[in-house]
Design a protein around this motif. Sequence first.
Motif, mmCIF file in Angstrom:
data_model
loop_
_atom_site.group_PDB
_atom_site.id
_atom_site.type_symbol
_atom_site.label_atom_id
_atom_site.label_comp_id
_atom_site.label_asym_id
_atom_site.label_seq_id
_atom_site.Cartn_x
_atom_site.Cartn_y
_atom_site.Cartn_z
ATOM 1 N N ALA A 148 0.920 -1.292 -0.004
ATOM 2 C CA ALA A 148 0.033 0.073 -0.099
ATOM 3 C C ALA A 148 1.051 1.267 -0.018
ATOM 4 C CB ALA A 148 -0.937 0.034 1.385
ATOM 5 N N LEU A 149 0.674 2.281 -0.769
ATOM 6 C CA LEU A 149 1.262 3.667 -0.765
ATOM 7 C C LEU A 149 0.974 4.337 0.371
ATOM 8 C CD1 LEU A 149 0.399 4.202 -4.295
ATOM 9 C CD2 LEU A 149 2.717 4.237 -3.360
ATOM 10 N N PRO A 150 1.874 5.279 0.946
ATOM 11 C CA PRO A 150 1.825 5.695 2.251
ATOM 12 C C PRO A 150 0.560 6.490 2.287
ATOM 13 C CG PRO A 150 3.872 6.226 1.049
ATOM 14 C CD PRO A 150 3.093 5.484 0.217
ATOM 15 N N GLY A 151 0.019 6.386 3.449
ATOM 16 C CA GLY A 151 -1.290 6.961 3.849
ATOM 17 C C GLY A 151 -2.766 6.385 3.362
ATOM 18 N N ALA A 152 -2.430 5.464 2.409
ATOM 19 C CA ALA A 152 -3.623 4.782 1.910
ATOM 20 C C ALA A 152 -4.447 4.026 2.814
ATOM 21 C CB ALA A 152 -3.138 3.592 0.660
ATOM 22 N N VAL A 153 -3.753 3.050 3.504
ATOM 23 C CA VAL A 153 -4.538 2.178 4.570
ATOM 24 C C VAL A 153 -5.516 3.246 5.501
ATOM 25 C CG1 VAL A 153 -4.499 0.366 6.431
ATOM 26 C CG2 VAL A 153 -3.193 0.172 4.312
ATOM 27 N N GLU A 154 -4.754 4.157 6.222
ATOM 28 C CA GLU A 154 -5.177 5.249 6.970
ATOM 29 C C GLU A 154 -6.420 5.966 6.397
ATOM 30 O OE1 GLU A 154 -1.239 3.865 8.168
ATOM 31 O OE2 GLU A 154 -2.121 4.898 6.381
ATOM 32 N N LEU A 155 -6.206 6.394 5.206
ATOM 33 C CA LEU A 155 -7.102 7.475 4.718
ATOM 34 C C LEU A 155 -8.425 6.501 4.355
ATOM 35 C CD1 LEU A 155 -8.185 9.900 3.442
ATOM 36 C CD2 LEU A 155 -7.107 9.244 1.114
ATOM 37 N N VAL A 156 -8.330 5.111 3.828
ATOM 38 C CA VAL A 156 -9.172 4.015 3.396
ATOM 39 C C VAL A 156 -10.101 3.987 4.882
ATOM 40 C CG1 VAL A 156 -10.000 2.018 3.094
ATOM 41 C CG2 VAL A 156 -8.301 3.371 1.616
ATOM 42 N N ARG A 157 -9.458 3.667 5.785
ATOM 43 C CA ARG A 157 -10.260 3.422 7.106
ATOM 44 C C ARG A 157 -10.889 4.763 7.376
ATOM 45 N NH1 ARG A 157 -5.033 0.801 10.618
ATOM 46 N NH2 ARG A 157 -5.071 -1.048 10.057
ATOM 47 N N ALA A 158 -10.293 5.890 7.475
ATOM 48 C CA ALA A 158 -11.144 6.941 7.907
ATOM 49 C C ALA A 158 -12.327 7.304 7.092
ATOM 50 C CB ALA A 158 -10.237 8.106 8.160
ATOM 51 N N CYS A 159 -12.101 7.004 5.893
ATOM 52 C CA CYS A 159 -13.359 7.294 4.940
ATOM 53 C C CYS A 159 -14.496 6.267 5.126
ATOM 54 C CB CYS A 159 -12.883 7.240 3.505
ATOM 55 S SG CYS A 159 -11.882 8.794 2.966
ATOM 56 N N ARG A 160 -14.256 5.101 5.248
ATOM 57 C CA ARG A 160 -14.819 3.883 5.338
ATOM 58 C C ARG A 160 -15.698 4.075 6.669
ATOM 59 N NH1 ARG A 160 -15.098 -1.605 7.649
ATOM 60 N NH2 ARG A 160 -16.331 -2.960 6.176
ATOM 61 N N ALA A 161 -15.246 4.831 7.787
ATOM 62 C CA ALA A 161 -15.793 4.942 9.135
ATOM 63 C C ALA A 161 -16.711 5.916 8.893
ATOM 64 C CB ALA A 161 -14.741 5.378 9.818
ATOM 65 N N ALA A 162 -16.695 6.783 7.850
ATOM 66 C CA ALA A 162 -17.589 8.038 7.777
ATOM 67 C C ALA A 162 -18.844 7.789 6.620
ATOM 68 C CB ALA A 162 -17.123 9.438 7.727
ATOM 69 N N VAL A 163 -18.429 7.004 5.517
ATOM 70 C CA VAL A 163 -19.306 7.125 4.268
ATOM 71 C C VAL A 163 -19.097 5.938 3.702
ATOM 72 C CG1 VAL A 163 -19.369 9.601 4.026
ATOM 73 C CG2 VAL A 163 -17.530 8.241 2.874
ATOM 74 N N PRO A 164 -19.959 5.405 2.819
ATOM 75 C CA PRO A 164 -19.625 3.987 1.978
ATOM 76 C C PRO A 164 -18.349 4.547 0.836
ATOM 77 C CG PRO A 164 -22.133 4.670 1.687
ATOM 78 C CD PRO A 164 -21.449 5.659 2.491
ATOM 79 N N ILE A 165 -17.534 3.411 0.536
ATOM 80 C CA ILE A 165 -16.609 3.442 0.034
ATOM 81 C C ILE A 165 -16.504 2.461 -1.302
ATOM 82 C CG2 ILE A 165 -15.272 4.761 1.516
ATOM 83 C CD1 ILE A 165 -13.485 2.133 1.979
ATOM 84 N N ALA A 166 -15.536 2.609 -2.117
ATOM 85 C CA ALA A 166 -15.385 1.559 -3.109
ATOM 86 C C ALA A 166 -14.189 1.683 -3.903
ATOM 87 C CB ALA A 166 -16.724 1.573 -4.294
ATOM 88 N N VAL A 167 -13.979 0.937 -5.036
ATOM 89 C CA VAL A 167 -12.674 1.058 -5.730
ATOM 90 C C VAL A 167 -13.240 0.900 -7.225
ATOM 91 C CG1 VAL A 167 -10.697 -0.056 -6.627
ATOM 92 C CG2 VAL A 167 -10.996 0.033 -4.227
ATOM 93 N N ALA A 168 -12.737 1.661 -8.189
ATOM 94 C CA ALA A 168 -13.100 1.557 -9.584
ATOM 95 C C ALA A 168 -11.725 1.796 -10.124
ATOM 96 C CB ALA A 168 -13.831 3.068 -9.940
#
Length: 231
Positions: free
Chosen positions: A92-112
Amino acid sequence: MCSLPTSTEAVVFDCDGLLVDTEACWTVAETAIFAAHGHPFGPEQKALVIGRTVEAAGEAMARYLGRPGDGAELAAELLERVRKELSRGAAALPGAVELVRACRAAVPIAVASNSPRELLDTALWSASLTEYFTHSFAADEVRSPKPAPELYLTACEALGATPQHSVAFEDSATGIASARAAGLHVAVVPSLPRADLDHDWLGTSLADPALRDWARNLGDGRGRDGAAQRR
């Protein structure tokens, strides 16, 4: 000043070169193909293929190498080479896991992603990101992948979100064009240095403190007052 709204309904991430350090795998494969045809591979050549589907990259290489009609053959070679490189793993690139976690805790997320399903699943698994995404969409699952808007429109529909109130994270012009055509706000961390890319927010890393602050305020309804400012 450009910003990302915190009154966001959903966040959709690209994968290659944005969440996962797979561009190195693609570059090794692309360099080998160009070298086999007596051509160097640098930023100019990378710009021709970055963010494209395997099939579109094959066609772009065929044109550049003076081999019209050989796009499918070069695409097949590219896929096999990338498959081999990716089997060694990608982080994972720097900050990716942390940002994904934070976004997922607040709103729906997906990968395209403009990668085929096979490579997308391998990349997410390799970077330990699979568990965070219940929705992901690959190039070979839509009729018109990036730069067409279908991948982002499909993701937003699956998440029950309005594109105009959603944010896309991208690293390439091809992906940005797709997100813009779908109507999303766009945050950009370029894979290619000094790339002049359309954006609502532009940074050098997903670990940027402005993104962390933005993600912390996601869904709070404060809109632009709590937005991540361009650095």
